[in-house]
Write a protein that holds these residues in place. Structure first.
Motif, PDB file in Angstrom:
ATOM      1  N   ARG A 135       0.832  -1.210   0.000  1.00 48.81           N
ATOM      2  CA  ARG A 135       0.000   0.000   0.000  1.00 48.81           C
ATOM      3  C   ARG A 135       0.864   1.256   0.000  1.00 48.81           C
ATOM      4  O   ARG A 135       0.547   2.252  -0.658  1.00 48.81           O
ATOM      5  CB  ARG A 135      -0.936  -0.012   1.208  1.00 48.81           C
ATOM      6  CG  ARG A 135      -2.024  -1.085   1.107  1.00 48.81           C
ATOM      7  CD  ARG A 135      -2.872  -1.134   2.361  1.00 48.81           C
ATOM      8  NE  ARG A 135      -3.508   0.157   2.611  1.00 48.81           N
ATOM      9  CZ  ARG A 135      -3.868   0.588   3.811  1.00 48.81           C
ATOM     10  NH1 ARG A 135      -3.650  -0.163   4.885  1.00 48.81           N
ATOM     11  NH2 ARG A 135      -4.444   1.754   3.953  1.00 48.81           N
ATOM     12  N   ASP A 191     -23.524   2.509  -0.256  1.00 49.78           N
ATOM     13  CA  ASP A 191     -22.382   1.600  -0.222  1.00 49.78           C
ATOM     14  C   ASP A 191     -22.793   0.313   0.491  1.00 49.78           C
ATOM     15  O   ASP A 191     -23.539   0.358   1.466  1.00 49.78           O
ATOM     16  CB  ASP A 191     -21.199   2.239   0.522  1.00 49.78           C
ATOM     17  CG  ASP A 191     -19.935   1.397   0.369  1.00 49.78           C
ATOM     18  OD1 ASP A 191     -19.179   1.660  -0.584  1.00 49.78           O
ATOM     19  OD2 ASP A 191     -19.710   0.478   1.185  1.00 49.78           O
ATOM     20  N   PHE A 249     -21.075  -1.712   2.303  1.00 51.00           N
ATOM     21  CA  PHE A 249     -20.477  -1.837   3.624  1.00 51.00           C
ATOM     22  C   PHE A 249     -20.604  -3.241   4.211  1.00 51.00           C
ATOM     23  O   PHE A 249     -20.979  -3.421   5.382  1.00 51.00           O
ATOM     24  CB  PHE A 249     -20.981  -0.777   4.612  1.00 51.00           C
ATOM     25  CG  PHE A 249     -19.925  -0.448   5.636  1.00 51.00           C
ATOM     26  CD1 PHE A 249     -18.956   0.471   5.355  1.00 51.00           C
ATOM     27  CD2 PHE A 249     -19.857  -1.134   6.836  1.00 51.00           C
ATOM     28  CE1 PHE A 249     -17.929   0.721   6.248  1.00 51.00           C
ATOM     29  CE2 PHE A 249     -18.828  -0.903   7.739  1.00 51.00           C
ATOM     30  CZ  PHE A 249     -17.878   0.030   7.442  1.00 51.00           C
ATOM     31  N   ARG A 291      -6.046  -8.300  -0.097  1.00 53.60           N
ATOM     32  CA  ARG A 291      -6.995  -7.957   0.966  1.00 53.60           C
ATOM     33  C   ARG A 291      -7.137  -6.446   0.928  1.00 53.60           C
ATOM     34  O   ARG A 291      -6.228  -5.714   1.280  1.00 53.60           O
ATOM     35  CB  ARG A 291      -6.464  -8.422   2.326  1.00 53.60           C
ATOM     36  CG  ARG A 291      -7.322  -7.996   3.502  1.00 53.60           C
ATOM     37  CD  ARG A 291      -6.885  -8.704   4.773  1.00 53.60           C
ATOM     38  NE  ARG A 291      -5.548  -8.344   5.228  1.00 53.60           N
ATOM     39  CZ  ARG A 291      -5.278  -7.304   6.017  1.00 53.60           C
ATOM     40  NH1 ARG A 291      -6.246  -6.506   6.433  1.00 53.60           N
ATOM     41  NH2 ARG A 291      -4.041  -7.050   6.396  1.00 53.60           N
ATOM     42  N   ASP A 314      -8.003  -2.688   1.586  1.00 50.89           N
ATOM     43  CA  ASP A 314      -8.257  -1.747   2.677  1.00 50.89           C
ATOM     44  C   ASP A 314      -9.676  -1.182   2.547  1.00 50.89           C
ATOM     45  O   ASP A 314     -10.188  -1.018   1.443  1.00 50.89           O
ATOM     46  CB  ASP A 314      -7.232  -0.612   2.581  1.00 50.89           C
ATOM     47  CG  ASP A 314      -7.559   0.542   3.503  1.00 50.89           C
ATOM     48  OD1 ASP A 314      -7.434   0.365   4.719  1.00 50.89           O
ATOM     49  OD2 ASP A 314      -7.969   1.613   3.001  1.00 50.89           O
ATOM     50  N   ARG A 315     -10.280  -0.886   3.686  1.00 51.32           N
ATOM     51  CA  ARG A 315     -11.673  -0.426   3.672  1.00 51.32           C
ATOM     52  C   ARG A 315     -11.874   0.833   2.827  1.00 51.32           C
ATOM     53  O   ARG A 315     -12.797   0.922   2.022  1.00 51.32           O
ATOM     54  CB  ARG A 315     -12.155  -0.165   5.108  1.00 51.32           C
ATOM     55  CG  ARG A 315     -13.516   0.511   5.218  1.00 51.32           C
ATOM     56  CD  ARG A 315     -14.649  -0.328   4.675  1.00 51.32           C
ATOM     57  NE  ARG A 315     -14.743  -1.593   5.349  1.00 51.32           N
ATOM     58  CZ  ARG A 315     -15.615  -2.554   5.006  1.00 51.32           C
ATOM     59  NH1 ARG A 315     -16.456  -2.364   4.004  1.00 51.32           N
ATOM     60  NH2 ARG A 315     -15.615  -3.692   5.660  1.00 51.32           N
ATOM     61  N   ASP A 316     -11.020   1.814   3.010  1.00 49.71           N
ATOM     62  CA  ASP A 316     -11.198   3.066   2.255  1.00 49.71           C
ATOM     63  C   ASP A 316     -11.033   2.825   0.756  1.00 49.71           C
ATOM     64  O   ASP A 316     -11.810   3.331  -0.059  1.00 49.71           O
ATOM     65  CB  ASP A 316     -10.207   4.138   2.726  1.00 49.71           C
ATOM     66  CG  ASP A 316     -10.492   4.594   4.137  1.00 49.71           C
ATOM     67  OD1 ASP A 316     -10.418   3.730   5.044  1.00 49.71           O
ATOM     68  OD2 ASP A 316     -10.790   5.775   4.353  1.00 49.71           O
ATOM     69  N   SER A 362     -15.238   5.988   4.272  1.00 50.10           N
ATOM     70  CA  SER A 362     -14.893   5.174   5.440  1.00 50.10           C
ATOM     71  C   SER A 362     -16.047   5.270   6.426  1.00 50.10           C
ATOM     72  O   SER A 362     -16.897   6.150   6.305  1.00 50.10           O
ATOM     73  CB  SER A 362     -13.612   5.689   6.097  1.00 50.10           C
ATOM     74  OG  SER A 362     -13.917   6.765   6.964  1.00 50.10           O
ATOM     75  N   PRO A 363     -16.076   4.371   7.407  1.00 49.22           N
ATOM     76  CA  PRO A 363     -17.170   4.459   8.384  1.00 49.22           C
ATOM     77  C   PRO A 363     -17.098   5.719   9.250  1.00 49.22           C
ATOM     78  O   PRO A 363     -18.041   5.986   9.997  1.00 49.22           O
ATOM     79  CB  PRO A 363     -17.017   3.178   9.215  1.00 49.22           C
ATOM     80  CG  PRO A 363     -15.621   2.733   8.992  1.00 49.22           C
ATOM     81  CD  PRO A 363     -15.239   3.194   7.618  1.00 49.22           C
ATOM     82  N   ALA A 364     -16.017   6.478   9.157  1.00 56.33           N
ATOM     83  CA  ALA A 364     -15.968   7.753   9.881  1.00 56.33           C
ATOM     84  C   ALA A 364     -16.936   8.753   9.269  1.00 56.33           C
ATOM     85  O   ALA A 364     -17.454   9.634   9.965  1.00 56.33           O
ATOM     86  CB  ALA A 364     -14.547   8.320   9.853  1.00 56.33           C
ATOM     87  N   THR A 365     -17.165   8.625   7.979  1.00 52.16           N
ATOM     88  CA  THR A 365     -18.017   9.603   7.304  1.00 52.16           C
ATOM     89  C   THR A 365     -19.251   8.976   6.673  1.00 52.16           C
ATOM     90  O   THR A 365     -20.209   9.684   6.367  1.00 52.16           O
ATOM     91  CB  THR A 365     -17.217  10.316   6.191  1.00 52.16           C
ATOM     92  OG1 THR A 365     -16.486   9.332   5.455  1.00 52.16           O
ATOM     93  CG2 THR A 365     -16.252  11.329   6.776  1.00 52.16           C
ATOM     94  N   TYR A 366     -19.225   7.670   6.446  1.00 52.02           N
ATOM     95  CA  TYR A 366     -20.372   6.983   5.839  1.00 52.02           C
ATOM     96  C   TYR A 366     -21.063   6.182   6.927  1.00 52.02           C
ATOM     97  O   TYR A 366     -20.463   5.286   7.519  1.00 52.02           O
ATOM     98  CB  TYR A 366     -19.904   6.072   4.700  1.00 52.02           C
ATOM     99  CG  TYR A 366     -21.070   5.471   3.964  1.00 52.02           C
ATOM    100  CD1 TYR A 366     -21.781   6.231   3.033  1.00 52.02           C
ATOM    101  CD2 TYR A 366     -21.500   4.177   4.223  1.00 52.02           C
ATOM    102  CE1 TYR A 366     -22.880   5.699   2.387  1.00 52.02           C
ATOM    103  CE2 TYR A 366     -22.584   3.641   3.579  1.00 52.02           C
ATOM    104  CZ  TYR A 366     -23.278   4.403   2.656  1.00 52.02           C
ATOM    105  OH  TYR A 366     -24.373   3.878   2.022  1.00 52.02           O
TER     106      TYR A 366
END
Lengths: 475, 769
Positions: free
Chosen positions: B119, B180, B182, B265, B267-269, B682-686
């Motif tokens: 990454r 999304d 998610f 694998r 990354d979430r973002d 990301s789950p911080a904003t979504y």
């Protein structure tokens, strides 16, 4: 450097630890305990929830935390439970048995995290004496709709744990020197006193302090940054004191939000409710009041409320201490009145008087575990119907958490009436020029912030003003 | 076939919990990332496009190659076969070749010794772009006439004339956002090279056969050289139907090129930026109606943002058209569907597959008609329901199994809709700040892939000489409980306890050419295929027993107490041992193809669906008119799953689907900036719903009835239909907003998702009317 911790009662020693290696990666890819999952690697989904135990007297105080943003050295001298710890011989504990039988899992990926959060509740973990939905606010499930999980939490009572052997080993570990060390060029310090911290900061001016790592953790997992020198604050007992008195509350900067919750609720119920909504429980079990202030977020969530309550901040360094009002600490976006070798030592919040009328509100897209669009606090002193003092502060409305002088001026000396509040709401619009971003437009921020003044007034008239306290008509 | 067999007839089924539940709660369930990793395994990351639309002028990857831990870097030029990971149209590149068409598009692929190294290195590329004009929004794409395929039209009668003649008419429009998926387990694939060019893929995908075929094509091999295995997914919801192929193909490419196992694998973002989502729609309508609220004419325009490639957008938008009637008779109707090509990530399947968007459109139109006339919205809904003599959908299919009127009536009573509506009106009159709303909305959801050939499935049943059974079929397990349902079907054929049935991973080397596990069809198709396979074996055993004991086939009975053959009785295990010695084959394949469906897409006429699943929900909500915050207070659901295969599993699907739908319409907001970058990645904003967003009062009841079609156990599909029950939340929120000005005979303007900001704006606009 090496790290020692207790896993399922067994002492684990890890050598050659990179200070910013996460517990989650170590569990999954080195120890191959893959029950703990990565859902987001930023502390927002709870799939990686584990319990970390601190020695407190003769007991272990367990806390649910996110392993994805927990640096391995933070575990030094502590105990750890993962989902694999709960059914070592394959026999499900009553919580697991209930969840397995009642449809609490569908895809099952988030399930270990839910098991750990609820297990924490069953064994009296810190901060877990909340309703089940609050305990689970930091665990996301995309399949079930949560109903069976909530039911399993409600149906399962306290579970016995015998931690006596763990207590004995942790006591022995406590006598070892703190886990300071290095890995290549990267250094990790874990001082055990404020004085030692002050010395370290004087010597390592580029050092980064870390307490719960709920912010710094993301620099590593998402920013892919390397941090050369880290000083961990979690082993400094002095920073974790909470002193409550009739005059107010003094909190050490290292007090976790979860541990401050009760004292905050006693200062004012709205502050308790705000605290409940800061992150999920795993975040409040790691994130500290001091860290929330020191990192200088423009939003808060704590600082706007603390400012409105008249909080004072004490900074310390090897040169001595400085005390300032909290609003003076925030200079500009990303800029605080802290020298690199100073640290936030404590926060003093005076207890509101009997004449105080207070409303603290957090507005976000989702109630739980979200970052505010607007976080506001209104603190009026009303004598015989006249407003004699006003402290208004907002986060999310400017580059820093800031007071609203024009709004305050429109209130002081006026009768506490709807007309006054409407004038103050209008004045508030001149206090701030917020930005538009993903959390809300400038227009929404101004409208909603101004409306909070009206909401306070209506609340004082006995009107329902919160959708969270309503029941359905359905009986 | 099926009717001859008593086991096929409707049986009360035990509600066994999910087969993996004990593994889920102990952390022992293995997902694709959980197995031991070979020592020489490589980790992968994509270099991503920074532009929505640009020509790549040059790429300097030297810093990437030189970065710590990097083993090899791949570009499009390294792909031996087809540079294609698309399901249908051939337009999704594995790695961009000269041009990028959305932000986040994969340009190059880094293989390194750790995920972090890969990454980090992927961020070091120096790429010179020549930016090209980019269409980012529905409006921009409409203005540019940028389409992924020609605009589709489905019509009956003369909508224009009927509109002109209608006593009342309304024109309206509104927007709904995407969503999304998610899934909690991000995209992941592990490729292991085998001998002689073979590749094994452990992959989190709903469509193993498609991954197999794409990887084979990409490597210039035969499908027989590639094996894809899926034991379980950590959630999918449509997001792993086509989107898994990108990551699987990347892993396969690296494994093939390096000879080392390779794992991607994500990354979430990166996952949220790079993978497609539910389509955002803009709806426009002209509706004509009479004084009672009967809809006489409808002209509906559905415009969707499809993203940069075709993906499954044609079928998804078709399904939006198919569900724009929901439960309602639309005499003269024209539905026009624009499929807009934009320089955003290509949107894809998501639970409901366009159905939610079409259904939300017509439900909002019902609300608009009711608001205009000052009628209760439920009254308007009820008089527009399909019924005798008015029972043909706009696409020409007769609605033969319509239970919506009875189902709505029962829910209306059980949930005390009328009394609560009155109580809410009284509450609102006395509450200046908090306003409540209530709504009952129905669902009618068509079951079958609308692409007819996809409605087929295969299964493999292996019975061992000790009486244990392995079952394998083309369906994948993403949490929906498909495996336990199919296992129950097989256990019932042999009348053995379900613990005799070993559920195994879905593998392309056991059952070939499978369809995606999608369209809610998993249990319908695979359950019947497994039933057919098991019956083949049972028929052989029956004949063997009749021969052995000299009785008639009809004297052989498989019962929970054992197998009876005339006067003999033996255990199933004894029978299997005996049959093995008697040289009887104990393995069989089964196949099933849904009968009776056919659809002429050019004319948009035919019978695309085998049957319909029905449901209805009542939602009660409250809004704060000062902040726009809302809370869903109570939900009552009545849903139709026919004769269920597993009651607990079905109720779990209903509740989970509802909450997911609630999230789509309330808290989940996708925001792209003016450069086409997704800001909520990301789950911080979504924000998907949390536990406290589940209404405190929630009841779920199952409709007492059976499928009129001979599906497995006369059951009905349950995966997608409940998602759309959450439209009741949006409708109730609209009514709560309307309560700020109860005398205004107009529907508050409100787009989805109904965030605090949108609700507050709607309140102030509605007050000002």
């Amino acid at each position: 450097m090496s790290v020692h911790f207790l896993l399922d009662g067994d002492l684990v020693e890890i050598a050659n630890v990179d200070p910013t290696a996460t517990l989650l990666d170590h569990l999954r890819y080195t120890m191959r305990r893959t029950g703990t999952k990565e859902g987001c690697a930023e502390g927002d989904c709870g799939a990686c929830t584990v319990l970390v135990g601190d020695l407190e007297g003769d007991t272990i105080q367990w806390r649910a935390v996110n392993a994805c943003i927990l640096f391995l050295p933070m575990l030094d001298g502590r105990a750890l439970l993962t989902v694999e710890s709960l059914a070592p011989d394959g026999a499900l504990n009553p919580l697991q048995a209930c969840m397995a039988a009642n449809g609490s899992s569908q895809c099952g990926f988030c399930t270990p995290g839910f098991v750990m959060s609820l297990y924490g509740r069953c064994v009296g973990a810190s901060g877990h004496d909340l309703p089940v939905a609050d305990v689970l606010a930091g665990n996301l499930c995309r399949c079930t709709g949560y109903g069976p999980i909530l039911a399993a939490g409600d149906a399962t009572g306290p579970l016995e744990r015998d931690d006596s052997a763990t207590v004995a080993v942790l006591k022995a570990l406590r006598d070892k020197p703190a886990a300071s060390g290095h890995h290549g060029d990267r250094r990790w310090f874990a001082p055990r006193s404020s004085a030692a911290l002050a010395d370290l900061l004087a010597d390592y001016r580029d050092a980064r302090m870390v307490a719960g790592a709920t912010d710094v953790g993301l620099w590593v997992t998402k920013g892919l940054r390397s941090i050369d020198t880290l000083i961990f604050l979690g082993d400094i007992a002095e920073l974790q004191a909470i002193d409550e008195s009739p005059a107010g509350v003094r909190l050490g900067a290292g007090v976790r939000y979860a541990d401050a919750h009760a004292a905050f609720a006693r200062l004012h119920p709205d502050l308790g409710e705000l605290t409940r909504r800061i992150g999920g429980l795993q975040v409040r079990n790691a994130g500290t009041v001091g860290g929330n202030i020191a990192n200088g977020s423009p939003i808060g969530d704590g600082p706007p409320a603390f400012i409105a309550l008249g909080a004072e901040l004490t900074l310390r360094s090897r040169d001595g201490r400085r005390t300032m009002t909290l609003e003076d600490y925030f200079l500009d976006y990303g800029k605080q009145d802290r020298r690199p070798w100073e640290f936030v030592e404590s926060l003093w919040i005076p207890r509101p008087g009997p004449d105080a009328i207070i409303h603290i509100a957090k507005l976000s897209r989702r109630f739980d575990s979200d970052i505010s669009a607007v976080c506001g606090a209104i603190h009026l002193t009303v004598d015989e119907g006249m407003i004699s003092a006003a402290r208004i502060a907002f986060g999310g409305m400017a580059a820093t958490p800031r007071r609203a002088p024009l709004c305050e001026a429109a209130l002081v000396g006026q009768p506490f009436t709807l007309a006054t509040m409407e004038q103050a709401a209008a004045a508030l619009r001149a206090d701030y020029a917020p930005l538009s971003d993903v959390r809300g437009s400038a227009a929404y921020r101004l409208d909603a912030a101004a409306n909070l003044l009206l909401r306070l007034w209506h609340r004082e008239q006995g009107q329902a003003v919160s959708v969270l306290s309503l029941d359905a008509v359905h009986g | 076939m099926a009717d001859r067999d008593p086991a096929w007839r409707v049986l009360p089924k035990p509600s066994h919990p999910h087969d993996s539940a004990p593994l889920h709660v102990t952390g022992a369930a293995r997902y694709a990332d959980d197995g031991p990793e070979p020592a020489d395994m490589l980790h992968l990351a994509f270099g991503q496009s920074a532009h929505a639309h640009a020509r790549i002028l040059s790429m300097d990857l030297s810093a990437v190659r030189a970065a710590e831990g990097v083993v090899q870097v791949f570009t499009a030029a390294d792909i031996p076969g087809a540079n294609d990971v698309s399901p249908v149209a051939g337009d999704d590149r594995l790695l961009a070749d000269g041009e990028v068409i959305c932000v986040g598009q994969a340009i190059f692929l880094v293989a390194a010794t750790s995920q972090r190294a890969a990454r980090k290195a992927a961020r070091l590329a120096k790429i010179d772009y020549e930016p090209l004009p980019a269409c980012l929004t529905i409006e921009a794409a409409q203005a540019a006439n940028s389409l992924i395929e020609p605009t589709q039209r489905m019509a009956r009668g003369d909508a224009d004339a009927a509109l002109a003649n209608a006593p009342h008419s309304l024109t309206g429009s509104f927007d709904m956002g995407g969503q999304d998926h998610f899934y909690l387990e991000g995209q992941v694939a592990l490729a292991t090279p085998g001998e002689d060019g073979q590749i094994h893929l452990l992959c989190s995908t709903q469509h193993p056969s498609e991954v197999q075929h794409l990887v084979a094509h990409m490597l210039h091999r035969n499908s027989a050289d590639v094996t894809v295995e899926v034991r379980r997914m950590g959630g999918a919801f449509g997001g792993k139907e086509t989107q898994a192929a990108l990551f699987a193909a990347a892993a396969a490419l690296v494994a093939d090129k390096t000879g080392r196992p390779a794992k991607f694998r994500c990354d979430r973002d990166d996952d949220m930026v790079m993978t497609g989502k539910r389509h955002a729609f803009r709806v426009g309508y002209d509706v004509g109606f009479d004084a009672q609220g009967h809809v006489l004419a409808l002209r509906l325009r559905l415009a969707s943002r499809c993203g940069a490639t075709v993906d499954l957008s044609p079928a998804i938008n078709d399904r939006a058209m198919f569900h724009a009637d929901n439960c309602y008779w639309l005499p003269d109707v024209e539905i026009v569907s624009e499929r807009l090509k934009t320089n955003t990530v290509s949107d894809t399947a998501f639970r409901g597959f366009g159905g939610p968007q079409g259904m939300l459109a017509i439900e909002r139109i019902m609300d608009d008609v009711a608001a205009h006339l000052g009628h209760d919205p439920l009254a308007v809904r009820c008089i527009n329901l399909y019924g005798p003599g008015r029972d043909v959908a706009p696409y020409g299919m007769t609605i033969a199994d319509n239970i919506a009127p009875q189902l709505i009536a029962r829910l209306r009573t059980d949930a005390r809709y009328d009394a609560r509506s009155a109580a809410i009106a009284a509450f609102n009159a006395a509450s200046p700040i908090i306003k409540k709303g209530i709504a009952l909305t129905p669902v009618k959801f068509g079951i079958s892939f609308t692409t007819t050939h996809l409605n087929q499935a295969g299964a493999l049943v292996l019975v061992y000489a000790d009486g244990s059974i392995q079952i394998n079929h083309g369906g994948t397990e993403m949490g929906q409980g498909l495996y336990i349902k199919v296992a129950q079907v097989v256990a019932d054929v042999f009348a053995v306890p379900i613990d005799r049935v070993r559920i195994t991973a879905t593998r392309t080397d056991k059952v070939p050419n499978t369809s995606a596990t999608a369209a809610s069809s998993g249990a319908d198709l695979n359950g019947m295929a497994a039933y057919n396979a098991a019956m083949t074996i049972r028929d052989r055993l029956t004949a063997f027993l009749a021969r052995t004991f000299g009785c008639a086939d009809t004297d052989v009975h498989f019962t929970p107490e054992g197998v009876i053959a005339g006067t003999e009785r033996l255990t199933f295990a004894q029978l299997c041992r005996k049959a093995h010695i008697g040289r009887i084959s104990l393995a069989a394949t089964g196949f099933y193809a849904t009968p009776g469906i056919a659809y002429d897409r050019a004319a948009h006429q035919g019978r695309p669906f085998y049957y319909f699943a029905y449901g209805a929900a009542v939602s009660e909500v409250a809004i704060d008119t000062l902040t726009g915050e809302h809370k869903v207070l109570a939900v009552d659901i009545l849903h139709d799953v026919g004769r269920w295969l597993n009651r607990q599993i079905d109720i779990g699907q209903i509740e989970g689907g509802f909450i997911q739908g609630q999230g789509w319409l309330t808290t989940e907001e996708l925001i792209f900036d003016d450069q086409g970058r997704l800001l909520t990645h990301s789950p911080a904003t979504y924000k998907i719903p949390t536990a406290s967003d589940r209404p405190a009062h929630m009841t779920i009841s199952l409709w007492d009835g059976e499928n009129v079609e001979p599906t497995i156990n006369r059951s009905k599909a349950v995966g997608e239909p409940p998602f759309m029950l959450a439209i009741s939340v949006f409708s109730a929120l609209t009514r709560a907003v309307a309560a700020v000005a109860p005398d205004v005979r107009a529907l508050p303007r409100l787009d989805a998702p109904a965030t605090p900001e949108r609700i507050l704006r709607a309140v102030s606009e509605h007050r000002a009317r």
